[in-house]
Design an enzyme around this catalytic site. Structure first.
Site, mmCIF file in Angstrom:
data_model
loop_
_atom_site.group_PDB
_atom_site.id
_atom_site.type_symbol
_atom_site.label_atom_id
_atom_site.label_comp_id
_atom_site.label_asym_id
_atom_site.label_seq_id
_atom_site.Cartn_x
_atom_site.Cartn_y
_atom_site.Cartn_z
ATOM 1 N N ASP A 67 0.815 -1.219 0.000
ATOM 2 C CA ASP A 67 0.000 0.000 0.000
ATOM 3 C C ASP A 67 0.850 1.271 0.000
ATOM 4 O O ASP A 67 2.058 1.230 0.197
ATOM 5 C CB ASP A 67 -0.964 0.003 1.202
ATOM 6 C CG ASP A 67 -0.312 -0.509 2.485
ATOM 7 O OD1 ASP A 67 0.925 -0.510 2.568
ATOM 8 O OD2 ASP A 67 -1.044 -0.912 3.403
ATOM 9 N N ASN A 136 -7.732 -3.060 14.092
ATOM 10 C CA ASN A 136 -9.121 -3.303 13.689
ATOM 11 C C ASN A 136 -9.218 -4.492 12.722
ATOM 12 O O ASN A 136 -10.261 -4.716 12.114
ATOM 13 C CB ASN A 136 -9.735 -2.044 13.054
ATOM 14 C CG ASN A 136 -8.991 -1.624 11.782
ATOM 15 O OD1 ASN A 136 -8.043 -2.286 11.359
ATOM 16 N ND2 ASN A 136 -9.433 -0.542 11.174
ATOM 17 N N HIS A 138 -7.373 -4.865 9.964
ATOM 18 C CA HIS A 138 -7.037 -4.587 8.563
ATOM 19 C C HIS A 138 -5.735 -5.285 8.158
ATOM 20 O O HIS A 138 -4.842 -5.507 8.979
ATOM 21 C CB HIS A 138 -7.023 -3.084 8.252
ATOM 22 C CG HIS A 138 -5.858 -2.307 8.764
ATOM 23 N ND1 HIS A 138 -5.965 -0.995 9.157
ATOM 24 C CD2 HIS A 138 -4.561 -2.620 8.942
ATOM 25 C CE1 HIS A 138 -4.789 -0.547 9.539
ATOM 26 N NE2 HIS A 138 -3.910 -1.524 9.427
ATOM 27 N N GLU A 143 -9.847 -2.054 5.103
ATOM 28 C CA GLU A 143 -10.488 -1.736 6.369
ATOM 29 C C GLU A 143 -11.750 -2.586 6.574
ATOM 30 O O GLU A 143 -12.282 -3.148 5.601
ATOM 31 C CB GLU A 143 -10.869 -0.242 6.391
ATOM 32 C CG GLU A 143 -9.683 0.708 6.265
ATOM 33 C CD GLU A 143 -8.873 0.844 7.566
ATOM 34 O OE1 GLU A 143 -8.759 -0.138 8.321
ATOM 35 O OE2 GLU A 143 -8.357 1.944 7.803
HETATM 36 C C1 F6R Z 1 1.505 -1.650 6.209
HETATM 37 C C2 F6R Z 1 0.149 -2.148 6.259
HETATM 38 C C3 F6R Z 1 -0.649 -2.200 7.514
HETATM 39 C C4 F6R Z 1 0.153 -2.579 8.761
HETATM 40 C C5 F6R Z 1 -0.748 -2.595 9.982
HETATM 41 C C6 F6R Z 1 0.025 -2.911 11.249
HETATM 42 O O1 F6R Z 1 2.000 -1.709 4.876
HETATM 43 O O2 F6R Z 1 -0.347 -2.489 5.253
HETATM 44 O O3 F6R Z 1 -1.688 -3.122 7.336
HETATM 45 O O4 F6R Z 1 0.732 -3.833 8.569
HETATM 46 O O5 F6R Z 1 -1.360 -1.351 10.136
HETATM 47 O O6 F6R Z 1 0.919 -1.865 11.511
HETATM 48 P P1 F6R Z 1 1.981 -1.942 12.677
HETATM 49 O O7 F6R Z 1 2.971 -2.976 12.271
HETATM 50 O O8 F6R Z 1 2.592 -0.576 12.724
HETATM 51 O O9 F6R Z 1 1.245 -2.318 13.915
#
Ligand code: F6R
Length: 245
Positions: A67, A136, A138, A143
């Site tokens: 992303d 959440n 994701h 989302e």
């Molecule tokens: C990052 C991504 C997100 C993260 C998720 C967890 O490229 O796609 O889905 O993997 O938000 O983030 P952290 O590791 O910061 O808890």
């Protein structure tokens, strides 16, 4: 699903790095699906260390990132392209022309997403997808409530994701409200998936994702339907698991 319950973040990072390096050794021109966020940083550090020791060769590796924020140029320190350059790409011998991150600056967002799907197809699909897990549920920026059938698309970030990602910006107001993300369909088409989860704050969502109902309300729950998922976590995130849930 394979589960590695490790003792702490460093251990989890080494285990995840082992899985990635095994993939590179088995198939030097593999396609890695990569994630940003705080969780995989330790894994990237370990991969760089092994590269510096001469144990890993990235010269033929191709990569696609999950992303990118909309509206941030590549050189912005908050962009995911910048994250990947600084944590991995600029520190190993990967050919940066073979590294892909969605283009968050393309005015025609739909066209940018279509192009990204074409890139993934042109590469022959993803051999190993690395994922973190949002509080959440994701994965990527898919989302809660989004359709499982989607390929790369633009999303409006949920309030909880904006709050969670504010730690990387000066203030919550600076977090972009939109992003371009691979869809669940792209992720589920990866041949193998490794999910890294660390910390007590991920405990509840790990349980809901991997032991709860499969529902778009918990996007990661779809991973229960994939036939090659490895969950790597520390004791804090996997403690329910250890207790037999
Ligand atoms: C990052 C991504 C997100 C993260 C998720 C967890 O490229 O796609 O889905 O993997 O938000 O983030 P952290 O590791 O910061 O808890």
């Amino acid at each position: 699903m394979r589960i590695y319950c490790t003792k702490d973040y460093d251990h989890a990072s080494r285990v995840a790095a082992n899985i990635v390096s095994a993939q590179i050794i088995m198939k030097p021109d593999c396609v890695l699906g990569l994630a940003t966020g705080a969780t995989p940083i330790g894994m990237y550090e370990q991969l760089v260390r092994w590269y510096e020791k001469g144990d890993l060769d990235f010269s033929a590796v191709r990569s696609v990132n999950l992303d990118e924020y909309r509206g941030l140029p590549q050189e912005d320190v908050h962009s995911y392209r910048y994250f990947m350059d600084t944590h991995l790409f600029d520190r190993v011998n990967i050919d940066k022309r073979n590294t892909y991150v969605p283009d968050g600056m393309e005015e025609d967002a739909e066209a940018a997403c279509r192009k990204y799907n074409d890139v993934i197809r042109m590469l022959g699909g993803i051999d190993l997808q690395v994922l973190g897990l949002g509080h959440n549920g994701h994965i990527g920026f898919n989302e809660p409530g989004g359709a499982f059938e989607k390929e790369t698309h633009c999303v409006t970030l949920s309030e909880s994701t904006i709050r969670a990602n504010a730690r990387f910006f000066d203030s919550e107001a600076d977090v972009p409200r939109q992003a371009c993300t691979m869809g669940i369909k792209n992720i589920m088409q990866a041949k193998k998936i490794v999910v890294i989860v660390c910390g007590e704050s991920k405990r509840e969502i790990v349980r809901r994702s991997f032991c709860g109902e499969i529902t778009p309300e918990v996007p990661a729950s779809v991973l229960q339907l994939h036939n090659d998922v490895t969950l790597v976590g520390d004791e804090a995130a996997l403690q329910d698991w250890e207790k037999g849930i």
